[in-house]
Each structure stands twice: as structure tokens, then as C-alpha cells.
Design a protein around this motif. Structure first.
Motif, PDB file in Angstrom:
ATOM      1  N   CYS A 288       0.875  -1.338   0.244  1.00 33.91           N
ATOM      2  CA  CYS A 288      -0.085   0.066  -0.029  1.00 33.91           C
ATOM      3  C   CYS A 288       0.848   1.248   0.080  1.00 33.91           C
ATOM      4  N   VAL A 289       1.939   1.173   0.799  1.00 35.42           N
ATOM      5  CA  VAL A 289       2.911   2.525   0.770  1.00 35.42           C
ATOM      6  C   VAL A 289       4.319   2.272   0.166  1.00 35.42           C
ATOM      7  N   LEU A 290       4.397   2.972  -0.910  1.00 38.52           N
ATOM      8  CA  LEU A 290       5.683   2.766  -1.722  1.00 38.52           C
ATOM      9  C   LEU A 290       6.503   4.046  -1.359  1.00 38.52           C
ATOM     10  N   LEU A 291       7.630   3.492  -0.696  1.00 37.92           N
ATOM     11  CA  LEU A 291       8.767   4.213  -0.033  1.00 37.92           C
ATOM     12  C   LEU A 291      10.208   3.702  -0.493  1.00 37.92           C
ATOM     13  N   ILE A 292      10.953   4.777  -0.623  1.00 36.91           N
ATOM     14  CA  ILE A 292      12.228   4.901  -1.300  1.00 36.91           C
ATOM     15  C   ILE A 292      13.075   5.149  -0.301  1.00 36.91           C
ATOM     16  N   LEU A 293      13.982   4.365   0.150  1.00 36.54           N
ATOM     17  CA  LEU A 293      15.207   4.864   1.188  1.00 36.54           C
ATOM     18  C   LEU A 293      16.528   5.168   0.446  1.00 36.54           C
ATOM     19  N   ALA A 294      16.875   6.462   0.689  1.00 33.78           N
ATOM     20  CA  ALA A 294      17.980   6.988  -0.148  1.00 33.78           C
ATOM     21  C   ALA A 294      19.084   7.161   1.048  1.00 33.78           C
ATOM     22  N   ALA A 295      20.368   6.625   0.861  1.00 38.11           N
ATOM     23  CA  ALA A 295      21.615   6.965   1.893  1.00 38.11           C
ATOM     24  C   ALA A 295      22.306   7.870   1.192  1.00 38.11           C
ATOM     25  N   VAL A 296      22.450   9.126   1.673  1.00 38.69           N
ATOM     26  CA  VAL A 296      23.535  10.197   0.969  1.00 38.69           C
ATOM     27  C   VAL A 296      24.517  10.362   1.925  1.00 38.69           C
ATOM     28  N   GLY A 297      25.742  10.268   1.614  1.00 40.78           N
ATOM     29  CA  GLY A 297      26.886  10.488   2.844  1.00 40.78           C
ATOM     30  C   GLY A 297      26.572   9.410   4.146  1.00 40.78           C
ATOM     31  N   SER A 298      26.558  10.140   5.061  1.00 43.02           N
ATOM     32  CA  SER A 298      26.039   9.468   6.386  1.00 43.02           C
ATOM     33  C   SER A 298      24.604   9.679   6.860  1.00 43.02           C
ATOM     34  N   GLY A 299      23.797  10.044   5.858  1.00 44.29           N
ATOM     35  CA  GLY A 299      22.409  10.410   6.414  1.00 44.29           C
ATOM     36  C   GLY A 299      21.682   9.520   5.518  1.00 44.29           C
ATOM     37  N   LEU A 300      20.292   9.306   6.049  1.00 45.14           N
ATOM     38  CA  LEU A 300      19.103   8.402   5.586  1.00 45.14           C
ATOM     39  C   LEU A 300      17.972   9.432   5.365  1.00 45.14           C
ATOM     40  N   TYR A 301      17.188   9.020   4.302  1.00 44.41           N
ATOM     41  CA  TYR A 301      15.974   9.843   3.911  1.00 44.41           C
ATOM     42  C   TYR A 301      14.902   8.966   3.261  1.00 44.41           C
ATOM     43  N   VAL A 302      13.823   8.918   3.820  1.00 47.72           N
ATOM     44  CA  VAL A 302      12.781   8.078   3.376  1.00 47.72           C
ATOM     45  C   VAL A 302      11.737   8.942   2.399  1.00 47.72           C
ATOM     46  N   TYR A 303      11.499   8.462   1.110  1.00 46.88           N
ATOM     47  CA  TYR A 303      11.112   9.320   0.242  1.00 46.88           C
ATOM     48  C   TYR A 303       9.623   8.589  -0.322  1.00 46.88           C
ATOM     49  N   SER A 304       8.483   9.277  -0.131  1.00 45.56           N
ATOM     50  CA  SER A 304       7.213   8.483  -0.593  1.00 45.56           C
ATOM     51  C   SER A 304       7.036   8.765  -2.070  1.00 45.56           C
ATOM     52  N   VAL A 305       6.787   7.735  -2.612  1.00 50.54           N
ATOM     53  CA  VAL A 305       6.509   7.888  -4.012  1.00 50.54           C
ATOM     54  C   VAL A 305       5.098   8.277  -4.285  1.00 50.54           C
ATOM     55  N   LEU A 306       4.179   8.329  -3.478  1.00 51.73           N
ATOM     56  CA  LEU A 306       2.707   8.971  -3.560  1.00 51.73           C
ATOM     57  C   LEU A 306       2.714  10.270  -3.421  1.00 51.73           C
ATOM     58  N   THR A 307       3.396  10.873  -2.459  1.00 52.71           N
ATOM     59  CA  THR A 307       3.390  12.472  -2.150  1.00 52.71           C
ATOM     60  C   THR A 307       4.538  13.120  -2.899  1.00 52.71           C
ATOM     61  N   LYS A 308       5.557  12.397  -3.586  1.00 54.31           N
ATOM     62  CA  LYS A 308       6.558  12.950  -4.030  1.00 54.31           C
ATOM     63  C   LYS A 308       7.490  13.986  -3.018  1.00 54.31           C
ATOM     64  N   THR A 309       7.632  13.419  -1.893  1.00 55.01           N
ATOM     65  CA  THR A 309       8.447  14.205  -0.846  1.00 55.01           C
ATOM     66  C   THR A 309       9.031  13.236  -0.091  1.00 55.01           C
ATOM     67  N   VAL A 310      10.141  13.971   0.389  1.00 53.44           N
ATOM     68  CA  VAL A 310      10.839  13.110   1.592  1.00 53.44           C
ATOM     69  C   VAL A 310       9.931  13.323   2.926  1.00 53.44           C
ATOM     70  N   VAL A 311       9.589  12.321   3.441  1.00 53.38           N
ATOM     71  CA  VAL A 311       8.614  12.165   4.591  1.00 53.38           C
ATOM     72  C   VAL A 311       9.169  11.780   5.813  1.00 53.38           C
ATOM     73  N   ALA A 312      10.727  11.352   5.867  1.00 51.28           N
ATOM     74  CA  ALA A 312      11.280  11.058   7.121  1.00 51.28           C
ATOM     75  C   ALA A 312      12.730  11.250   6.866  1.00 51.28           C
ATOM     76  N   TYR A 313      13.674  11.364   7.911  1.00 44.74           N
ATOM     77  CA  TYR A 313      14.792  11.802   7.503  1.00 44.74           C
ATOM     78  C   TYR A 313      15.709  11.589   8.668  1.00 44.74           C
ATOM     79  N   ARG A 314      17.050  11.370   8.739  1.00 40.55           N
ATOM     80  CA  ARG A 314      18.041  11.428   9.880  1.00 40.55           C
ATOM     81  C   ARG A 314      19.341  11.903   9.215  1.00 40.55           C
ATOM     82  N   LYS A 315      19.786  13.292   9.458  1.00 42.13           N
ATOM     83  CA  LYS A 315      20.728  13.806   8.764  1.00 42.13           C
ATOM     84  C   LYS A 315      22.038  13.284   8.877  1.00 42.13           C
ATOM     85  N   VAL A 316      22.283  12.758  10.253  1.00 39.12           N
ATOM     86  CA  VAL A 316      23.578  12.147  10.423  1.00 39.12           C
ATOM     87  C   VAL A 316      23.187  10.750  11.107  1.00 39.12           C
ATOM     88  N   ALA A 317      23.227   9.505  10.315  1.00 37.89           N
ATOM     89  CA  ALA A 317      22.847   8.370  10.841  1.00 37.89           C
ATOM     90  C   ALA A 317      23.878   7.536  11.262  1.00 37.89           C
TER      91      ALA A 317
END
Length: 450
Positions: A288-317
Motif C-alpha cells: 500500500c505504501v511505496l517508499l524509497i530509502l536513500a542513503a546520502v553520505g552518512s544520512g538516511l532519507y525516506v521518500y514517498s512515491v505517492l506524495t513525491k516528498t521526503v517524509v522522514a530523515y536522519r541527517k547524520v545516521a
């Protein structure tokens, strides 16, 4: 899940490493309370491949491929044949009548590719003296074919016979491959993504044609993933995330995660948006929920395919670059591993009030299409409604070197591999204790009690 090693170009600065995360010894949501160290490799272990529910294969810079029983930790097979480091590895299952037997395909810097039987440890087929090293492998199970990518794109049948090939137009060669609908493939080559189509002629001969070159990334493409039957995503070294239509290859969304100039981000992607059951194995229902997890540098970002936005993040994971990630499909949980030697578990949670401050230009949220990619200033995280965070729920301490990747066997455990030459098999301690108790009671019953 898929895996790419996407480290940064430079070491991170001390400023980046300053926000040290610590969860302490009490980790009620971390069920991996028992571990078993698996030894056998003599150099960096970079690849893990799941063979079935209870077996995995590991490979790395020593050229060895080891097959393990993840239930007992026993080393089942030692596959020797490559003289240099392994550069790619995948499973290959081709149905022979009603039986589908899993095999392993491995590629090495010695410019050879081999097919292995993990049951016997025998090398079934091998291709030597290739023009260049293979950097990535893709299996087309429906067609019983497989593809190798490097300085050229080569299509092979189940008997390891070359069917056709295409020369790469990039100095870096092909670094990532994914399958697309309608017998198409996407190949990452430097800053571009080349779309190929496979055609089967009436005489059963095969040809591969270049259909389109997607040149919308501004830096080297480091990851390609299938999100669903009609969507795929790509991530670049500069922190770009592009969502594509898998049928007509148009841009559906563009996201740019901006960093300070002193940092050198690299990106890898994972998703929970894949079909729950693959074709031919039943099902076909999307999560039901399509999400993409992007790892950029040392950070993690959860991107929602439905809303086309980042919905959760951790700048330094992590304290250093993230090398591998997994977003669980049935829970709001994330796992990641890093160059700093850590393996961490995360849970998507609402941000506390007041929300965590964001520096100007931290995210760029963009509209659809390439034409809007450079228009307008990027928004701040605080401008995004319902933004959430990734809360650290578990820290798996065991490796002394960079953790390259991991494979989840769900309730049966988790396997990690590292630059310290080791594999670690992580288990649910409570479940293991219960199983040992049952085994003891069974033995007592068989022996007539104490």
C-alpha cells in the motif's frame, strides 16, 4: 533488495562526525541479541547473496565464494576458481521442466565469469579471457538469460553462450543494471542511463538495441532500483533522486538532497515498493505504501512515491558513509550499515515539537519533469508538512571494519559482512533460547527423563 557499494570520494570531516548517536545497552526493540562469528575469508567480504531460506553465499577480495547454513553457521561449500577479487555475484535459477535449481554466477577481476552449483561446490560453466572485468550482473529469469555489464553489455543464455553484445559509450562502463517491462533494461553509465530493448527473432536469435539515453543526472549514477512494475528510481553521487516511468522512461519526480560544499555525498537506494510476490510465484499485489530509502553520505532519507516528498530523515545516521540499506515492507523500520563498522536499526517516528531545525537549502523539493529541475530555491525541511524522523532503536556492535552489506532471513536471522574479513550471523536471542529449550525437552523425553 539489491546492493551497490557507494562510498564517498573523500573522508568525512570531523564536523560531520560530531553528532554521535548512542542508544545504550537497553534496546527493547532490538531482537538481535545473539551473534555467531563466521570465519573463512582472508580479505574484505563485499558480497552476500541469499540462495534459499537457510543458505547464503559470501564473496570478496580473496576470490573465494563460501556457502553457509545460516541456521547453524556451518560452512557448507568452498568455491575456488577465481584468481582475483570478486566484482559481482548473483543467483541464477532456470527451470528445467518442473524443477528450478538455484545456481550462483560470479564475476571476477581476473576477467572470468563462472556458474556454480552451491549444493556440490562444482563449477558448472566458466567464461575466461573476457575483454574487461564484469562490474554488474542481471538475471532475466523469464527468458532464462543473464546479462553482464562492464565496458560492454553482453547477453548470455543458460549454457553461458554469448548471444549478443553492445559496447559501452562511457569510460566508466556499465555500473548498474535493472530489468524493465517489455523486454527492456536500464544500464547506468557515468551520468547517463541507457535504455536497451531485447528482441527475439523468428529464428530464436537475440538482438539488443539502444532505445534512449537518459541524461538528466548532473553527476555519476550510483544506484538503480525497481520500485514497482511501472516505476524505477535512480540516485546520483550528488544526492539526486529521480523517479522514472518504467514504460515510457519519462521523469515523474526529481528530488535533490543538498549538502554543504565541504561534504562529498554518495547515494544508494532501497525500496519497499516491489511486488509482494514475483511473477510465476503467485500473488502480484503491491504494498500500500511505496517508499524509497536513500542513503546520502552518512544520512538516511525516506521518500514517498505517492506524495513525491521526503517524509522522514536522519541527517547524520552514522559516523561515516552508509554502504547498504533496507526498508522493511511490512513495518515502519529501516536498517543500515556503514563504513564506521556499525549496523543500525531505525523506526520511522513523528518529530518532537519543536521540530528539528534544518539549515537553509537542506532539501530541494521539486515539481515534476526536468524543465522544473533548476527553478526556484529549495525548500527547507520545516516547510514540508508531516515530516518525520528516524529514531535509533538498535545498534549491532560486532564488526571492527566497514560493514559492506547485510542480508535478512527474516525470523531466521541477519547476516552481515565486513572489511574485517568476517561474517556475523545475528539471531533473535529469545527465539533461539526457546528453540534450545524445546530441543532439550525433546531429548529428555527420548531418554525417558533425567
Amino acid at each position: 533488495m539489491f546492493r551497490w557499494i557507494l562510498g564517498g570520494r573523500e573522508a568525512q570531516s570531523s564536523v560531520e562526525k560530531s553528532p554521535v548517536l548512542c542508544i545504550g545497552e537497553e534496546q527493547p526493540k532490538n531482537w538481535f541479541t545473539e551473534l555467531q562469528v563466521l570465519k573463512g575469508h582472508f580479505d574484505i567480504v563485499r558480497f552476500l547473496v541469499q540462495i534459499d531460506d537457510f543458505r547464503c553465499a559470501s564473496a570478496g577480495d580473496d576470490g573465494l565464494i563460501l556457502v553457509w547454513n545460516i541456521e547453524t553457521g556451518e560452512r557448507l561449500q568452498e568455491l575456488r576458481g577465481h584468481s582475483q577479487q570478486i566484482t559481482a555475484m548473483t543467483t541464477f535459477s532456470c527451470s528445467d521442466g518442473l524443477v528450478s535449481h538455484p545456481s550462483l554466477i560470479s564475476a571476477s577481476s581476473d576477467r572470468s565469469v563462472s556458474l556454480w552449483d552451491p549444493d556440490t561446490g562444482n563449477r558448472v560453466q566458466t567464461i575466461s579471457d573476457l575483454q574487461s572485468s564484469v562490474k554488474c550482473l542481471l538475471v532475466l529469469e523469464r527468458l532464462c538469460l543473464w546479462v553482464s555489464g562492464g565496458e560492454e553489455l553482453c547477453l548470455w543464455n543458460r549454457d553461458f553462450q554469448l548471444q549478443c553484445q553492445k559496447q559501452s559509450h562511457s569510460d566508466t562502463g556499465i555500473t548498474a543494471l535493472i530489468e524493465l517491462p517489455k523486454n527492456c533494461m536500464a544500464a547506468a553509465m557515468d551520468k547517463e542511463i541507457m535504455i536497451y530493448r531485447l528482441t527475439v527473432a523468428p529464428d530464436s536469435s537475440l538482438t539488443v538495441a539502444e532505445l534512449r539515453c537518459l541524461s538528466d543526472h548532473q553527476d555519476q549514477v550510483r544506484a538503480l532500483i525497481n520500485v514497482s512494475d511501472g516505476l524505477f528510481a535512480s540516485g546520483s553521487h550528488a544526492g539526486e533522486l529521480i523517479l522514472w516511468d518504467a514504460i515510457d522512461w519519462n521523469i515523474l519526480a526529481y528530488e535533490h538532497i543538498l549538502w554543504e560544499e565541504s561534504q562529498s555525498p554518495a547515494q544508494q537506494l532501497s525500496t519497499n515498493g516491489k511486488v509482494a510476490e514475483q511473477p510465476g510465484r503467485g500473488g502480484g499485489e503491491l504494498y500500500c505504501v511505496l517508499l524509497i530509502l536513500a542513503a546520502v553520505g552518512s544520512g538516511l532519507y525516506v521518500y514517498s512515491v505517492l506524495t513525491k516528498t521526503v517524509v522522514a530523515y536522519r541527517k547524520v545516521a552514522h559516523d561515516s558513509n552508509v554502504l547498504h540499506t533496507m526498508l522493511l515492507s511490512d513495518r515502519s523500520e529501516v536498517m543500515s550499515c556503514s563504513e564506521d563498522g556499525s549496523v543500525r536499526m531505525w523506526e520511522i517516528q513523528d518529530l518532537p515539537l519543536p521540530a528539528e531545525p534544518a539549515s537553509p537549502g537542506f532539501f530541494g523539493l521539486w515539481n515534476f519533469g526536468r524543465s522544473n529541475k533548476q527553478s526556484g530555491p529549495p525548500k527547507k525541511i520545516m516547510d514540508v508538512p508531516n515530516i518525520r524522523t528516524l529514531e535509533l532503536t538498535g545498534d549491532l556492535i560486532g564488526h571492527s571494519g566497514a560493514v559492506q552489506m547485510f542480508v535478512s532471513f527474516k525470523e531466521n536471522g541477519l547476516v552481515t559482512c565486513s572489511a574485517d574479513h568476517l561474517l556475523i550471523l545475528w539471531k533473535n536471542g529469545e527465539r533461539q533460547s526457546h528453540r534450545r529449550s524445546l530441543a532439550l525437552f525433546k531429548k529428555l523425553e527420548e531418554n525417558g527423563g533425567l
